[in-house]
Design a protein around this motif. Structure first.
Motif, short mmCIF file in Angstrom:
data_model
loop_
_atom_site.label_atom_id
_atom_site.label_comp_id
_atom_site.label_asym_id
_atom_site.label_seq_id
_atom_site.Cartn_x
_atom_site.Cartn_y
_atom_site.Cartn_z
N GLY A 87 0.80 -1.22 0.00
CA GLY A 87 0.00 0.00 0.00
C GLY A 87 0.83 1.27 0.00
N THR A 88 2.12 1.15 0.31
CA THR A 88 2.99 2.33 0.32
C THR A 88 3.26 2.79 -1.11
OG1 THR A 88 4.09 1.54 2.32
CG2 THR A 88 5.23 3.25 1.06
N THR A 89 3.11 4.08 -1.35
CA THR A 89 3.38 4.66 -2.67
C THR A 89 4.76 5.30 -2.66
OG1 THR A 89 2.50 6.85 -2.15
CG2 THR A 89 0.91 5.18 -2.88
N PRO A 90 5.33 5.60 -3.83
CA PRO A 90 6.62 6.29 -3.86
C PRO A 90 6.59 7.61 -3.08
CG PRO A 90 6.18 5.36 -6.00
CD PRO A 90 4.93 5.14 -5.19
N MET A 91 5.48 8.34 -3.14
CA MET A 91 5.39 9.62 -2.45
C MET A 91 5.34 9.43 -0.94
SD MET A 91 5.49 12.80 -3.37
CE MET A 91 6.44 13.38 -1.97
N THR A 92 4.53 8.45 -0.49
CA THR A 92 4.47 8.23 0.96
C THR A 92 5.79 7.64 1.46
OG1 THR A 92 3.42 6.05 0.62
CG2 THR A 92 1.97 7.93 1.02
N LEU A 93 6.48 6.89 0.60
CA LEU A 93 7.79 6.36 0.99
C LEU A 93 8.77 7.49 1.23
CD1 LEU A 93 9.79 4.11 1.49
CD2 LEU A 93 10.13 3.92 -0.98
N ILE A 94 8.75 8.50 0.36
CA ILE A 94 9.62 9.66 0.54
C ILE A 94 9.31 10.34 1.87
CG2 ILE A 94 10.11 12.00 -0.30
CD1 ILE A 94 9.88 10.89 -3.14
N ASP A 95 8.03 10.50 2.17
CA ASP A 95 7.64 11.13 3.43
C ASP A 95 8.12 10.31 4.63
OD1 ASP A 95 6.41 13.25 2.14
OD2 ASP A 95 4.43 12.29 2.12
N GLN A 96 8.04 8.99 4.53
CA GLN A 96 8.51 8.14 5.62
C GLN A 96 10.01 8.26 5.81
OE1 GLN A 96 7.13 4.22 4.59
NE2 GLN A 96 4.98 4.72 4.93
N LEU A 97 10.73 8.37 4.71
CA LEU A 97 12.19 8.52 4.80
C LEU A 97 12.57 9.88 5.38
CD1 LEU A 97 13.30 6.97 1.38
CD2 LEU A 97 13.21 5.88 3.62
N VAL A 98 11.78 10.88 5.10
CA VAL A 98 12.03 12.22 5.66
C VAL A 98 11.76 12.22 7.16
CG1 VAL A 98 11.21 14.61 5.70
CG2 VAL A 98 11.63 13.47 3.51
N ARG A 99 10.68 11.54 7.56
CA ARG A 99 10.33 11.49 8.99
C ARG A 99 11.20 10.50 9.76
NH1 ARG A 99 4.94 11.78 6.84
NH2 ARG A 99 4.78 9.50 6.98
N GLY A 100 11.89 9.61 9.04
CA GLY A 100 12.69 8.59 9.71
C GLY A 100 11.85 7.55 10.39
N GLU A 101 10.80 7.07 9.71
CA GLU A 101 9.93 6.04 10.27
C GLU A 101 10.59 4.68 10.06
OE1 GLU A 101 6.04 6.41 8.62
OE2 GLU A 101 5.71 8.38 9.49
#
Length: 326
Positions: A87-101
């Motif tokens: 369910g993770t999209t490329p855009m949400t993946l970028i956000d997760q990498l920015v937040r350090g999840e």
């Protein structure tokens, strides 16, 4: 010339539309297994994209690099261990990498465990970085606190979440800080009649309550028994302290000889509290030790069904023993 510019603009709009479409499409379909990947410290956006793809994530690294740059977040990606879920999209993946999840792991520390059992659980966890594995208990404690000489009871039993690859020392520090917080809170809310000279003595009593309690609802009554004995100067006479003092000599059964063999933890031979806690007490045992039931009970015996029979005199206690134990 106008047609050429129009074609360029149309192409750019098409590419942008396709990139936007791709950016919001799930990388993994529902039902597919998650994929773990890691980004090394100091990695550029392009290198990060390559590392994600090399880990088996079905992601176009060129498009991911472009998307990260165009979003303005490319320079803010955090290194670490991650898990890509369906369910993770490329855009949400970028956000997760920015937040350090980071990928979350868990470790359950159980109420009533000894520190030895806690160390075994941490040492045996495959997703933890074992920085303390070669340290003695004393050396490990020195890295966490200089206020205590013995580690038993100084860590709060709970389920701890951490990023894959985290140092085990971080977990010890977190568990100790939480224990200290819970102990301080319980001490502030203690009954005025408890006979402890310090929070540490309350912690010792809480560990005894933890090990003696069969039915959770009886914690306050169990605490009342031992607090009353302590207040009256009676021997605590609690088997779990004897067992703790026996260490590896305990083979599952406690004998009369064991009760008569003196150790610093034998509360049949020594008055007062043992020198340290004997286990990791939970919040309910801490609360019970500092707010025991308002009762004059001095004895209890197991009924054999997980509950206890309480008595305030030896004659009644002996009758209860004859009824339930013989």
């Amino acid at each position: 010339m106008k047609k050429f510019l129009a074609a360029i603009i149309a192409l750019a709009l098409f590419v942008s539309a396709m990139l936007a479409y791709w950016a919001h499409r799930p990388i993994l379909a529902t039902g597919e297994p998650p994929i773990e990947f890691a980004i090394k410290p100091g990695s550029s956006v392009r290198s990060s994209a390559d590392q994600i793809a090399e880990a088996g994530v079905p992601l176009n690294p060129v498009l991911f690099h472009l998307l990260a740059r165009l979003s303005g977040k490319g320079t803010r990606l955090k290194a670490g261990n991650y898990e890509l879920k369906p369910g993770t999209t490329p855009m949400t993946l970028i956000d997760q990498l920015v937040r350090g999840e980071f990928a979350q792991e868990s470790l359950a520390i159980i109420e009533g465990w000894t520190f030895k059992q806690m160390r075994q659980a941490i040492d045996g966890h495959p997703k933890i970085k074992h920085d303390t594995a070669g340290l003695s208990d004393k050396e490990l404690l020195a890295k966490i606190s200089t206020d205590y000489k013995h580690p038993e009871g100084l860590f709060f039993p709970d389920t701890y979440l951490f990023a894959k690859g985290s140092s085990d020392l971080q977990i010890y520090k977190q568990a100790h800080a939480l224990l200290q917080k819970r102990l301080d809170e319980a001490w502030k809310n203690r009954a005025s009649t408890v006979p402890y000279k310090s929070p540490y003595e309350a912690l010792i009593m809480a560990s005894i309550v933890e090990k003696e309690t069969g039915q959770k609802s009886e914690r306050n009554m169990i605490a009342a028994v031992f607090v009353n004995r302590l207040r009256l100067g009676m021997l605590l006479q609690t088997d779990p302290t004897v067992i703790y003092g026996m260490g590896d000599r305990f083979q599952g059964n406690i004998r009369r000889k064991d009760l008569e063999t003196d150790t610093p933890y034998n509360t049949y031979t020594r008055p007062g509290l043992p020198p340290t806690p004997i286990a990791l007490p939970g919040a309910e045992s801490l609360a019970a030790a500092l707010n025991p039931a308002a009762s004059d009970v001095l004895y209890f015996v197991s009924r054999g069904n997980g509950t206890s029979e309480f008595s305030n005199n030896l004659a009644d206690h002996n009758r209860a023993v004859n009824k339930y134990q013989r």
